[in-house]
Design an enzyme around this catalytic site. Structure first.
Site, PDB file in Angstrom:
ATOM      1  N   ASP A 185      -8.249  38.095  31.037  1.00  0.00           N
ATOM      2  CA  ASP A 185      -8.020  36.654  30.955  1.00  0.00           C
ATOM      3  C   ASP A 185      -6.639  36.464  30.354  1.00  0.00           C
ATOM      4  OD1 ASP A 185      -9.488  33.788  30.744  1.00  0.00           O
ATOM      5  OD2 ASP A 185      -8.215  34.087  28.994  1.00  0.00           O
ATOM      6  N   GLU A 269      -7.503  36.822  37.198  1.00  0.00           N
ATOM      7  CA  GLU A 269      -7.611  35.519  37.849  1.00  0.00           C
ATOM      8  C   GLU A 269      -6.448  35.367  38.819  1.00  0.00           C
ATOM      9  OE1 GLU A 269      -9.217  32.130  35.036  1.00  0.00           O
ATOM     10  OE2 GLU A 269      -7.805  33.416  34.002  1.00  0.00           O
ATOM     11  N   CYS A 336     -21.281  30.554  31.240  1.00  0.00           N
ATOM     12  CA  CYS A 336     -21.854  31.395  30.187  1.00  0.00           C
ATOM     13  C   CYS A 336     -22.136  32.785  30.754  1.00  0.00           C
ATOM     14  CB  CYS A 336     -23.142  30.776  29.655  1.00  0.00           C
ATOM     15  SG  CYS A 336     -24.010  31.859  28.518  1.00  0.00           S
ATOM     16  N   CYS A 339     -26.271  33.398  30.466  1.00  0.00           N
ATOM     17  CA  CYS A 339     -27.264  32.701  31.285  1.00  0.00           C
ATOM     18  C   CYS A 339     -26.657  32.035  32.531  1.00  0.00           C
ATOM     19  CB  CYS A 339     -28.004  31.652  30.447  1.00  0.00           C
ATOM     20  SG  CYS A 339     -26.983  30.221  30.044  1.00  0.00           S
ATOM     21  N   ASP A 365     -11.718  33.530  25.119  1.00  0.00           N
ATOM     22  CA  ASP A 365     -10.906  34.365  26.018  1.00  0.00           C
ATOM     23  C   ASP A 365     -11.698  35.579  26.500  1.00  0.00           C
ATOM     24  OD1 ASP A 365      -8.814  32.634  25.784  1.00  0.00           O
ATOM     25  OD2 ASP A 365      -7.789  33.769  24.211  1.00  0.00           O
TER      26      ASP A 365
HETATM   27 ZN   LIG Z   1     -25.817  30.530  28.147  1.00  0.00          ZN
END
Ligand SMILES: [Zn+2]
Length: 406
Positions: A185, A269, A336, A339, A365
């Site tokens: 990143d 990226e 995230c 999840c 980061d």
């Molecule tokens: Zn999460």
């Protein structure tokens, strides 16, 4: 596979060679501009675009005309190369890959190219190179040239002349020393954060020298243009620019060498640095927003040299048998890693990530780097489309252009 590499050295010319180098660079620029003017004129009259072969024929006429008799003093192959260069610029323009070719200004990127390897001789033992119409030129021999000589370019940076010698050699297709994969990143606060938690501190090379540069520029502005003192002040400004560029290059080389040695797959990226660093000032009817903040960011982006970082990573990984994977940057900072919940609220501050769904916490980061890595794995494994249109794999023979060492 074949590896192309360039070796760059400072030249130590005699007074006559110095004058000739200036003249050759000037006459190649003149030929380029004359051909461009001719193309424009033809276009204005509704005539056909001239091919390289037709331009080369024009060049022969220019070299034999009495109008500009000095044209023929410079190497013909270098002038032909300038025409080839213009031809390529037009091709890129017709393919909508670049803007319309521009006239070359005096003093900007003074250079000329020797495309014919048979006409060049390199005597490394005595630190000298034989260049057509210049003779033997001495150079500062900082390291050995490896590989078979292909061509050479002579160029001026600040007030010093350099020769860049391009070579080719066969190397065994490398097998990566490492099997690990890493996501990166890139940012303003930290230059690069790795998914393994390590990071590179920001490079403030421009910032550090900015005060010095501003002083030198101010002094330059107070001098009478083209006076002796003005020239001296101008050289000082150029030297600071060169110094900044060198510091940045050193930093990037060290970083990319380490990363490409330690990892077989590197995911980054696919940032459009060109777009990001473009001015946000807008135009007269639609002024841009946050111009100042963005100009600061733009500057920082350029300062950090992300584009150069990516370019170096790409060829160094190819040299080591590794692979660079560029992934879409969408939502990498707001997803995230635990999840997969996507929300901009996940990112509390510049540095803090806290998932609003599962409560997962980490440095923002690192989260970004982990998401880049996960996406890179998907791209490499099942061919998830890369949005940019950049190919994830590159043919190492063509693409590799090594860096010059000053
Ligand atoms: Zn999460």
């Amino acid at each position: 596979m074949q590896r192309l590499q360039a070796f760059k050295y400072e030249l130590i010319p005699t007074g006559e060679q110095l004058r000739n180098m200036r003249r050759f660079a000037g006459s190649c620029r003149f030929v380029f501009n004359k051909a461009l003017a001719l193309q424009k004129e033809n276009y204005g009259r509704g005539l056909k675009h001239l091919s390289y072969v037709e331009l080369a024929r024009e060049l022969t006429a220019w070299r034999h005309s009495t109008e500009d008799p000095w044209i023929k003093d410079a190497p013909c192959s270098s002038q032909q190369h300038a025409l080839k260069y213009l031809d390529q610029a037009y091709r890129r323009f017709f393919a909508k890959q670049a803007a319309y070719p521009k006239f070359k200004k005096k003093g900007a990127r003074e250079s000329f190219h020797y495309p014919n390897k048979a006409a060049i001789r390199l005597d490394q033992e005595h630190s000298r190179i034989l260049l057509p119409k210049l003779g033997w030129v001495r150079y500062r021999n900082s390291r050995a040239v490896i590989g078979e000589l292909r061509n050479a370019t002579v160029s001026l940076t600040a007030d010093k002349w350099f020769v860049s010698i391009q070579t080719a050699r066969d190397v065994e297709r490398p097998t990566p020393q490492s099997t690990s994969a890493v996501g990166i990143d890139v940012g303003i606060a930290r230059f690069a954060t790795m998914s393994d938690g390590t990071f590179l501190a920001p490079l403030h090379s421009l910032k550090r020298h900015q005060a010095k540069l501003r002083r030198a520029q101010h002094q330059l502005s107070r001098k009478t243009k083209f006076s002796r003192n003005w020239r001296k002040a101008k050289t000082r400004v150029q030297r600071i620019h060169v110094h900044i560029a060198n510091a940045r290059r050193d930093f990037l080389h060290k970083a990319t060498t380490t990363i490409s040695k330690n990892h077989a797959m590197v995911c980054i990226e696919d940032l459009k640095v060109g777009n990001m660093s473009r001015s946000s000032s807008g135009n007269a009817t639609r002024p841009g927003r946050c111009v100042r903040a963005k100009s600061g960011l733009n500057k920082a982006i350029l300062d950090q040299g992300w584009f150069e970082f990516r370019r170096q990573l790409e060829y160094k990984l190819a040299w080591n048998g590794g692979l660079l994977v560029a992934v879409s940057p969408a939502n990498t900072s707001s997803t995230c890693p635990a999840c997969s919940h996507v929300s901009t609220d996940n990112r509390k501050t510049q540095a803090e990530f806290s998932c609003v769904s599962c409560g997962h916490q980490d440095h923002a980061d690192i989260v970004g780097a982990l998401n880049v890595l996960a996406r890179g794995h998907r791209v490499a494994a099942c061919g998830e489309p890369v949005q940019s249109g950049h190919s994830t794999k590159q043919e190492p023979t063509e693409a590799i252009q090594a860096d010059s060492i000053g």
